[in-house]
Every structure is written in structure tokens, then in C-alpha cells.
Design a protein around this motif. Structure first.
Motif, PDB file in Angstrom:
ATOM      1  N   HIS A 134     120.330  41.061  76.014  1.00 28.30           N
ATOM      2  CA  HIS A 134     120.072  41.215  77.048  1.00 28.30           C
ATOM      3  C   HIS A 134     118.508  40.997  77.298  1.00 28.30           C
ATOM      4  CE1 HIS A 134     120.589  42.935  81.387  1.00 28.30           C
ATOM      5  NE2 HIS A 134     119.301  43.573  81.248  1.00 28.30           N
ATOM      6  N   ALA A 135     117.841  41.567  76.155  1.00 27.70           N
ATOM      7  CA  ALA A 135     116.391  41.372  76.061  1.00 27.70           C
ATOM      8  C   ALA A 135     116.132  39.962  75.816  1.00 27.70           C
ATOM      9  CB  ALA A 135     115.764  42.483  75.192  1.00 27.70           C
ATOM     10  N   THR A 136     116.693  39.228  75.065  1.00 32.55           N
ATOM     11  CA  THR A 136     116.433  37.632  74.522  1.00 32.55           C
ATOM     12  C   THR A 136     116.724  36.827  75.314  1.00 32.55           C
ATOM     13  OG1 THR A 136     116.861  38.851  72.160  1.00 32.55           O
ATOM     14  CG2 THR A 136     116.563  36.608  72.382  1.00 32.55           C
ATOM     15  N   PHE A 137     117.869  36.717  75.907  1.00 32.33           N
ATOM     16  CA  PHE A 137     118.167  35.612  76.760  1.00 32.33           C
ATOM     17  C   PHE A 137     118.050  35.840  78.056  1.00 32.33           C
ATOM     18  CE2 PHE A 137     120.691  35.307  73.136  1.00 32.33           C
ATOM     19  CZ  PHE A 137     121.172  33.899  72.783  1.00 32.33           C
ATOM     20  N   PRO A 138     117.423  34.561  78.925  1.00 32.12           N
ATOM     21  CA  PRO A 138     117.149  34.794  80.330  1.00 32.12           C
ATOM     22  C   PRO A 138     118.362  34.812  81.299  1.00 32.12           C
ATOM     23  CG  PRO A 138     116.894  32.741  79.423  1.00 32.12           C
ATOM     24  CD  PRO A 138     117.091  33.284  78.384  1.00 32.12           C
ATOM     25  N   ALA A 139     118.614  35.403  82.465  1.00 28.59           N
ATOM     26  CA  ALA A 139     119.691  35.752  83.121  1.00 28.59           C
ATOM     27  C   ALA A 139     120.607  34.548  83.404  1.00 28.59           C
ATOM     28  CB  ALA A 139     119.202  36.303  84.591  1.00 28.59           C
ATOM     29  N   HIS A 140     120.123  33.463  83.471  1.00 30.71           N
ATOM     30  CA  HIS A 140     120.974  32.132  83.497  1.00 30.71           C
ATOM     31  C   HIS A 140     121.852  31.714  82.376  1.00 30.71           C
ATOM     32  CE1 HIS A 140     117.317  30.210  82.514  1.00 30.71           C
ATOM     33  NE2 HIS A 140     117.918  29.341  82.064  1.00 30.71           N
TER      34      HIS A 140
END
Length: 504
Positions: A134-140
Motif C-alpha cells: 500500500h505504501a510502496t505502489f501508486p494506486a494505479h
């Protein structure tokens, strides 16, 4: 290095390090999922070799589940406070050490104690997996990642029994059951070394404190529910078990009241109650709980049906589950990447319908073929069920976390894993009602098979009903997860400004 004094930017879209980090945390998640199920197959071997009593055998599985479920929320919050990478590495290191202690246990008592330690370390490790994603990858990009996570869940669910059967049957180096634990050592050591290098540190952007009263209340409340459920069948469902479960409602109510006051006083509650104001999170948690009940019933009853009812070996039963595993993995990967962006919530609802149809088909086949049913005949309903489960597991996690603020990712992940374990525990408790409750206690050897087949059909009827309830609950989910709304990916671009406390 002082984490609060550093403000580097998180991995950008072209940074390959985050994919290495993903592989590491997914491997840890798979290791935990396999470890939950691998022990069941080896229990006869453990009992013969170590002379364990029935109560000790019960605690080899129940001790892990109790420590795991009771510590998940605390583990998630510790990641928010002290850094998700740091707590993940402590968890995987402790899990590896506990696995070694299990593998080299000299008596049943040491094995039970080591399993409890293993569950506690898993409670530190597992919540960080989703938090780090959740903290490492952007939402898309998270949709693709959660698709992979769903595939891992499906693979781990069935790989455990198969791997346990193989390792026990091979009796490597004359170690009998011990390799089911020792296999974690090289995986854990590699995860510890690679994780320290490739995982990017993240934590909540403002200083938090661990809520010790909240830890005590949530642990007590969960134990008061899970302990009677895990011991109830063995002890004949004594009155104190019902009193304990009723008392848990009071304790958990006190927890909610205390957490409200704690949040207003210093903003550092163990459970971030504001998460339940996020509709996607609250609805997703309800679905996760009920789905866990369905899986808890099915997997235990399925194992008993094949090995005790049909008299199949552990290896044959494990191999029978391979089509299910493949179907879950394939459908999970496809659902988030291809289907959810186009159809949204309808994908999860289709999954509930398909899985329910697979359950009904399994009931029909079990009744039609009777004791002569083969693994090949089971393949069709298992594939249908696997496709349905795959359409649910990955998009559901995606939907639950899609609108959660990043600073509460650890708390949210801990809650997700906790309700999954609670649902499973409730399902396991219900097995005594929906399965054993319809089987006569005094059976001749010839009557065991037909009785277990009838019990299997009865229990699966309940699973089908639960899938119908899940379908209705899914109407409360958002039509589309936030990251699949047009432009959502662009809105999260300036991550460094919103969450500066990310370090390599």
C-alpha cells in the motif's frame, strides 16, 4: 538511522526495487499461508513419532492460530509506528527461528511452545505485507499487485496439504515430519537478507504510540472467542465456553469505547475507528469475515471427507486439490488486471455466484457418485469453485484498502487479516454443528464412509447459503475501487509530499 529525520522520496514508477520488494513480501505471505495448512497432514506422523496426546495435537494447530489472530492488529500498528520494513524483518527473522525450534523440538511440549512463538512472529510479519504494498505502489498499480496477491493466496491454500503430504511421505534424511518446518529456514533467511536490501522503509507520517490498553483488550477479546471455538469440540462444548464468547462481546464493546476516547485524547489508538467511516472498508471487512467462515467450513470438511470418509491417502487428497489451486491463481490474476477495471463490483458478485454454483455441483456429484467418486470427477466442481474464489480474493483486498489513508495502512491490514482469521475460526467452530452434528458418534467401519459423505453434503449446503449471504453483502461495496476511477492514479503522484517518512 533515525527514520523520523529522513525524507527521501519513495520508489518511482521506473524503480525496479519495488518489484523485488514485492517478490520478497509475497514469498513471506506464501510461507505463512502454507504453514497454516501443512501441519494438518503431518499430525498422524507427529502423534506416532512423539507420542503426543490428543490435547497436545490440538494445541499444535490451535496454539499457532490463537497467537496469530490475537497479535495481528498489534503487529499492524507496530509497523505504522516503528516502520513496516523493520517490523517485517523482525517478524520473518522470528518466524524462521521459531520454525527451526519446531523442526528440532525434542518433545510435544516444546513443539507446542514453538508453534505459539511461530504464530506470534507471523502476526508481526503478515500485516506488513499489505502495508508495504500500500505504501510502496501508486494506486494505479495496486490492482495488478493485488491480483498477484490473490494468486498467492489461492496457491498457498492448497499447496500446504500437498507439500505436507510429500515431505512426510518422503521422510527426508529419516527426519519424518520435521522437514515441514525446516523447509522454512532457507526461505526465511533469504527473505531476511534480500528484504533488508530491497524493501523501502515506510511508517505513519506523524508520531504514534503503542496503545497498550488497546492491545490488552483486543487480545483478551479475541482469545475469549477463539479459545472456546478451538477447544469446544474436544471438550464437549462446556458452559464456560459459551460464557466466554458472550463475555467477549462486552470486552470488545469496552475496546471500542476506549479506542474512541484514546483517539480523541492523543490520536494514537490501536484500532483506527475512523476506518469504519470509509464505506469500502467497512463493507469489505463484513464480506471478509463471512467469506472466512465459508472457507473455514469447506477446507476442514473437504479434508475429512477425502481422507477419513473416502479413505484416500494424504498425497492423493493433496493432488486432488491441484485443479482448485490453479483455477484460483489464474482467476485472481485475471480479475484485478482485466475485469475489475471494466466491470467493478460485478466481478466480485460474479465470483460469489460462480463459487456457489461450484459448491452445489460438488454436492450433486458427491451424492450421484457416492463412495466411488474419483479425483477426476471432483475436478470440475473444484475448478468452478476455484474460479469463483479467485474472482473474489484479489478484488476484495483491493476494494477494502482502496480508500484507506496510507498512514493507517498497517492498522487496516491488521484488521483485514484479523477478521479473516476470526471468520476461519468461526467456520471451524461451526464444523461441529454442520458436519459432526449430523454424524452418529457410534459408527462401524463400514458406516464411516457413507456417514462422512452425507455430512460433507450437509456442510456444503451451509457453505452455499453463506455464499448467497456474501452476494447480498457485496452490494454495499463501492461500484468501483478508488484506483479504478478515471484519473485516480494521477491524484496520488505527489506521494513524497503526503508521506515524507519513507527511507531506503
Amino acid at each position: 538511522m533515525n527514520l523520523t529525520d529522513t525524507q527521501p522520496v519513495p520508489p518511482v514508477a521506473g524503480d525496479r526495487r519495488r518489484w523485488f520488494a514485492l517478490a520478497i513480501v509475497m514469498t513471506a505471505a506464501f510461507m505463512d499461508l502454507v504453514d497454516v495448512t501443512i501441519v494438518n497432514v503431518a499430525i498422524p506422523s507427529i502423534r506416532r513419532a512423539e507420542g503426543a496426546t490428543f490435547s497436545q495435537i490440538q494445541w499444535i494447530t490451535a496454539g499457532y492460530a490463537l497467537a496469530f489472530a490475537a497479535g495481528l492488529i498489534t503487529g499492524g500498528r507496530l509497523g505504522d509506528i516503528h516502520g513496516r520494513k523493520r517490523i517485517f524483518l523482525i517478524g520473518i527473522g522470528g518466524f524462521t527461528l521459531a520454525s527451526a525450534l519446531c523442526g528440532f523440538a525434542v518433545n510435544p511440549e516444546m513443539l507446542v511452545a514453538s508453534r505459539i512463538l511461530q504464530g506470534a512472529m507471523a502476526a508481526l510479519m503478515v500485516p506488513q505485507v499489505l502495508s508495504i504494498v500500500h505504501a510502496t505502489f501508486p494506486a494505479h498499480e495496486r490492482g495488478k499487485v493485488f491480483g498477484l496477491f490473490g494468486a498467492i493466496v489461492g496457491l498457498g491454500a492448497v499447496s500446504g496439504p500437498l507439500l505436507g503430504a510429500l515431505l512426510t511421505e518422503w521422510n527426508l534424511f529419516g527426519l519424518q515430519w520435521r522437514p515441514i518446518f525446516l523447509i522454512n529456514l532457507p526461505v526465511g533467511i533469504a527473505g531476511l537478507i534480500l528484504g533488508s536490501r530491497f524493501i523501502t522503509e515506510s511508517k505513519a507520517p506523524r508520531a504514534l504510540k503503542l496503545d497498550l490498553v488497546g492491545v490488552a483488550l483486543v487480545t483478551l477479546g479475541l482469545l475469549m472467542v477463539i479459545y472456546p471455538l478451538t477447544r469446544g469440540e474436544e471438550l464437549g462444548w462446556p458452559l464456560w465456553g459459551y460464557v466466554s464468547m458472550a463475555g467477549a462481546v462486552v470486552v470488545l464493546g469496552a475496546l471500542v469505547a476506549y479506542e474512541r476516547r484514546k483517539s480523541a485524547r492523543d490520536g494514537s489508538p490501536l484500532i483506527e475507528l475512523s476506518l469504519f467511516k470509509v464505506k469500502s472498508f467497512a463493507a469489505g471487512i463484513a464480506v471478509q469475515t463471512v467469506f472466512g467462515i465459508a472457507l473455514g467450513i469447506f477446507f476442514l470438511v473437504w479434508t475429512l471427507y477425502m481422507q477419513t470418509g473416502l479413505g484416500w491417502s494424504a498425497l492423493r487428497a493433496g493432488l486432488t486439490g491441484v485443479p482448485f489451486s490453479i483455477a484460483v491463481s489464474a482467476a485472481a490474476g485475471m480479475s484485478v488486471q482485466l475485469l475489475v477495471p471494466r466491470f467493478g463490483r460485478k466481478v466480485l458478485q460474479a465470483g460469489a455466484l460462480v463459487m456457489g454454483a461450484g459448491v452445489l455441483l460438488y454436492i450433486w456429484e458427491s451424492e450421484h457418485y457416492g463412495m466411488g467418486i474419483t479425483s477426476w470427477q471432483m475436478a470440475l466442481p473444484l475448478v468452478v469453485m476455484g474460479v469463483g474464489m479467485g474472482l473474489i480474493v484479489a478484488p476484495l483486498t483491493d476494494a477494502v484498502l482502496s480508500e484507506v489513508p496510507r498512514e493507517h495502512a498497517g492498522s487496516a491490514s491488521g484488521l483485514i487479516n484479523t477478521v479473516q482469521q476470526m471468520g476461519n475460526a468461526l467456520g471451524l467452530g461451526l464444523v461441529s454443528v454442520v458436519f459432526f452434528g449430523v454424524i452418529d458418534e457410534r459408527l462401524t467401519r463400514a458406516e464411516v464412509g457413507p456417514a462422512f459423505a452425507d455430512g460433507f453434503q450437509h456442510a456444503l449446503g451451509w457453505v452455499a447459503a453463506v455464499m448467497g449471504l456474501i452476494l447480498l453483502l457485496m452490494f454495499a461495496l463501492p461500484k468501483r475501487p478508488a484506483q479504478h476511477v478515471e484519473g485516480a492514479g494521477d491524484e496520488e503522484a505527489p506521494v513524497a509530499e503526503k508521506e515524507p517518512e519513507l527511507v531506503s
